[in-house]
Design an enzyme around this catalytic site. Structure first.
Site, PDB file in Angstrom:
ATOM      1  N   SER A 143       0.854  -1.173   0.097  1.00 52.20           N
ATOM      2  CA  SER A 143       0.006  -0.079  -0.055  1.00 52.20           C
ATOM      3  C   SER A 143       0.803   1.332  -0.022  1.00 52.20           C
ATOM      4  O   SER A 143       2.217   1.104   0.418  1.00 52.20           O
ATOM      5  CB  SER A 143      -0.954  -0.104   1.223  1.00 52.20           C
ATOM      6  OG  SER A 143      -1.369   1.260   1.489  1.00 52.20           O
ATOM      7  N   TYR A 156      -1.663  -0.308  10.553  1.00 53.88           N
ATOM      8  CA  TYR A 156      -1.663  -0.745   9.066  1.00 53.88           C
ATOM      9  C   TYR A 156      -0.156  -0.642   8.585  1.00 53.88           C
ATOM     10  O   TYR A 156      -0.033  -1.132   7.718  1.00 53.88           O
ATOM     11  CB  TYR A 156      -2.877  -0.001   8.666  1.00 53.88           C
ATOM     12  CG  TYR A 156      -3.092  -0.583   7.038  1.00 53.88           C
ATOM     13  CD1 TYR A 156      -3.546  -1.739   6.946  1.00 53.88           C
ATOM     14  CD2 TYR A 156      -3.096   0.528   6.153  1.00 53.88           C
ATOM     15  CE1 TYR A 156      -3.826  -1.993   5.315  1.00 53.88           C
ATOM     16  CE2 TYR A 156      -3.311   0.043   4.666  1.00 53.88           C
ATOM     17  CZ  TYR A 156      -3.605  -1.101   4.395  1.00 53.88           C
ATOM     18  OH  TYR A 156      -3.961  -1.520   3.119  1.00 53.88           O
TER      19      TYR A 156
HETATM   20  P1  NDP Z   1     -11.751  -5.782  -0.052  1.00 55.45           P
HETATM   21  O1  NDP Z   1     -12.086  -5.635   1.540  1.00 55.45           O
HETATM   22  O2  NDP Z   1     -12.464  -5.419  -1.055  1.00 55.45           O
HETATM   23  O3  NDP Z   1     -11.229  -7.689   0.032  1.00 55.45           O
HETATM   24  C1  NDP Z   1     -10.292  -8.329   0.796  1.00 55.45           C
HETATM   25  C2  NDP Z   1     -10.372  -9.631   0.256  1.00 55.45           C
HETATM   26  O4  NDP Z   1      -9.509 -10.280   1.538  1.00 55.45           O
HETATM   27  C3  NDP Z   1     -11.619 -10.234   0.575  1.00 55.45           C
HETATM   28  O5  NDP Z   1     -11.614 -11.092  -0.636  1.00 55.45           O
HETATM   29  C4  NDP Z   1     -11.495 -11.260   1.564  1.00 55.45           C
HETATM   30  O6  NDP Z   1     -12.323 -12.221   1.478  1.00 55.45           O
HETATM   31  C5  NDP Z   1     -10.349 -11.278   1.713  1.00 55.45           C
HETATM   32  N1  NDP Z   1      -9.687 -11.960   3.102  1.00 55.45           N
HETATM   33  C6  NDP Z   1      -9.999 -11.269   4.352  1.00 55.45           C
HETATM   34  N2  NDP Z   1      -9.670 -12.018   5.537  1.00 55.45           N
HETATM   35  C7  NDP Z   1      -9.187 -13.039   4.737  1.00 55.45           C
HETATM   36  C8  NDP Z   1      -8.723 -14.527   5.523  1.00 55.45           C
HETATM   37  N3  NDP Z   1      -8.465 -14.586   6.672  1.00 55.45           N
HETATM   38  N4  NDP Z   1      -8.323 -15.325   4.765  1.00 55.45           N
HETATM   39  C9  NDP Z   1      -8.361 -15.259   3.249  1.00 55.45           C
HETATM   40  N5  NDP Z   1      -8.773 -14.062   2.650  1.00 55.45           N
HETATM   41  C10 NDP Z   1      -9.430 -13.080   3.414  1.00 55.45           C
HETATM   42  O7  NDP Z   1     -10.198  -5.199  -0.033  1.00 55.45           O
HETATM   43  P2  NDP Z   1      -9.132  -4.699  -1.044  1.00 55.45           P
HETATM   44  O8  NDP Z   1      -9.438  -5.428  -2.415  1.00 55.45           O
HETATM   45  O9  NDP Z   1      -9.363  -3.192  -1.149  1.00 55.45           O
HETATM   46  O10 NDP Z   1      -7.956  -4.960  -0.516  1.00 55.45           O
HETATM   47  C11 NDP Z   1      -6.652  -5.866  -1.071  1.00 55.45           C
HETATM   48  C12 NDP Z   1      -5.577  -5.636  -0.956  1.00 55.45           C
HETATM   49  O11 NDP Z   1      -5.200  -4.406  -1.302  1.00 55.45           O
HETATM   50  C13 NDP Z   1      -5.301  -5.655   0.721  1.00 55.45           C
HETATM   51  O12 NDP Z   1      -4.024  -6.247   0.941  1.00 55.45           O
HETATM   52  C14 NDP Z   1      -5.332  -4.143   1.220  1.00 55.45           C
HETATM   53  O13 NDP Z   1      -4.395  -3.936   2.229  1.00 55.45           O
HETATM   54  C15 NDP Z   1      -4.631  -3.560  -0.188  1.00 55.45           C
HETATM   55  N6  NDP Z   1      -4.805  -2.201  -0.482  1.00 55.45           N
HETATM   56  C16 NDP Z   1      -6.095  -1.717  -0.681  1.00 55.45           C
HETATM   57  C17 NDP Z   1      -6.459  -0.209  -0.660  1.00 55.45           C
HETATM   58  C18 NDP Z   1      -7.621   0.390  -0.897  1.00 55.45           C
HETATM   59  O14 NDP Z   1      -7.771   1.618  -0.940  1.00 55.45           O
HETATM   60  N7  NDP Z   1      -8.807  -0.584  -0.894  1.00 55.45           N
HETATM   61  C19 NDP Z   1      -5.298   0.520  -0.655  1.00 55.45           C
HETATM   62  C20 NDP Z   1      -3.928   0.006  -0.494  1.00 55.45           C
HETATM   63  C21 NDP Z   1      -3.499  -1.357  -0.572  1.00 55.45           C
HETATM   64  P3  NDP Z   1     -13.379 -13.018   2.315  1.00 55.45           P
HETATM   65  O15 NDP Z   1     -14.066 -12.027   3.414  1.00 55.45           O
HETATM   66  O16 NDP Z   1     -14.250 -13.779   1.558  1.00 55.45           O
HETATM   67  O17 NDP Z   1     -12.255 -14.110   3.186  1.00 55.45           O
END
Ligand code: NDP
Length: 249
Positions: A143, A156
């Site tokens: 990030s 974070y």
């Molecule tokens: P979302 O909340 O949209 O998606 C997160 C995903 O992680 C979901 O598919 C969720 O699926 C999965 N997840 C959560 N917990 C678990 C677990 N214990 N095991 C397996 N899968 C898990 O987030 P984003 O798409 O926004 O984020 C994706 C990445 O990008 C993250 O690493 C985030 O830190 C990073 N990021 C995001 C930004 C943003 O502004 N959105 C900015 C910078 C970085 P489920 O609940 O089905 O398990």
């Protein structure tokens, strides 16, 4: 399926939503066989259907990546089904932001367990397979918060700083085995990530910040990932920092 990634096998963690979902669709459209890992089976199954309908190949393996046994199952099943693992997108993550003073420390545990330990477990599990193949590519979704610390984001920040340090150490360890390591550092992306914030003040601040600019869409980040994983084997794109144009911080 034809495409720049035809014949490749990719695991995407956090594939049930946001950046992971968009990345799975994009990699599959380039011909990769994609393995979708997350906890929500209904969302994963719907995505398998969508990718299959578009002519791609996808397999869903319900996995909580904070559980090392489930991670080993993910990697073993992928290898059993497709016989190799070319690409790992370490994407699953949460951003339970809030000030350090007064924080609910269970938020810290959840972030460290998922953003850091989960990513380490999956990496650890795929490495022997990539080494035996003599080729592989690990993409770690960090990030802007892995490069710029801000008040109210401390833990974070710590997890994403950890991802960056780990990734560079890993790159040096495995580069001679033709395993590439890429860090992708998005700014604000329009996903459901904010929904999980437990601190109401931090949640409101985060939502206001998001509304103040035009954020990235998940597909924008997926395109950056595809750029990195479709370069010739001798090219390792080490780091991609991608912000919305209007994001100042
Ligand atoms: P979302 O909340 O949209 O998606 C997160 C995903 O992680 C979901 O598919 C969720 O699926 C999965 N997840 C959560 N917990 C678990 C677990 N214990 N095991 C397996 N899968 C898990 O987030 P984003 O798409 O926004 O984020 C994706 C990445 O990008 C993250 O690493 C985030 O830190 C990073 N990021 C995001 C930004 C943003 O502004 N959105 C900015 C910078 C970085 P489920 O609940 O089905 O398990």
């Amino acid at each position: 399926m034809t495409g720049k990634l035809a014949g490749k096998v990719a695991i995407i963690t956090g594939a049930s939503a946001g950046i992971g979902e968009a990345t799975a669709i994009t990699l599959a459209a380039e011909g990769a066989k994609v393995v979708l890992a997350a906890r929500r089976s209904d969302r994963l199954d719907a995505l398998v259907q969508r990718i299959s309908n578009a002519g791609g190949t996808a397999l869903s393996i319900v996995t909580d990546i904070t559980d090392e046994t489930q991670v080993q199952n993910l990697v073993q099943k992928t290898n059993a089904e497709f016989g190799r693992i070319d690409i790992l997108i370490n994407n699953a993550g949460i951003a339970l932001v809030g000030t350090i003073d007064g924080a609910n420390t269970s938020d810290w545990q959840r972030m460290v367990n998922l953003n850091l330990l989960g990513l380490l477990y999956v990496t650890h599990a795929v490495l022997p397979i990539m080494k035996a193949q003599g080729v592989g590519h690990i993409v770690n979704i960090s990030s802007v918060a892995g490069r710029t610390a801000r008040v109210g984001v401390g833990v974070y920040n710590a997890t994403k700083w950890g991802v960056n340090g780990f990734s560079e150490s890993l790159r040096q360890e495995v580069c001679k085995q033709n395993i590439r390591v890429t860090i992708v550092e998005p700014g604000l992306v329009n996903t459901e990530i904010n929904d999980h914030i437990t601190d109401p003040v931090a949640k409101q601040r985060s939502e206001e910040r998001r509304k103040s600019i035009t954020p990235l869409e998940s597909e924008d980040v997926a395109a950056a990932i595809v750029y990195a994983v479709t370069q010739p084997q001798h090219v390792n794109v080490n780091e991609i920092l991608i912000r919305p144009t209007q994001q100042e911080w």
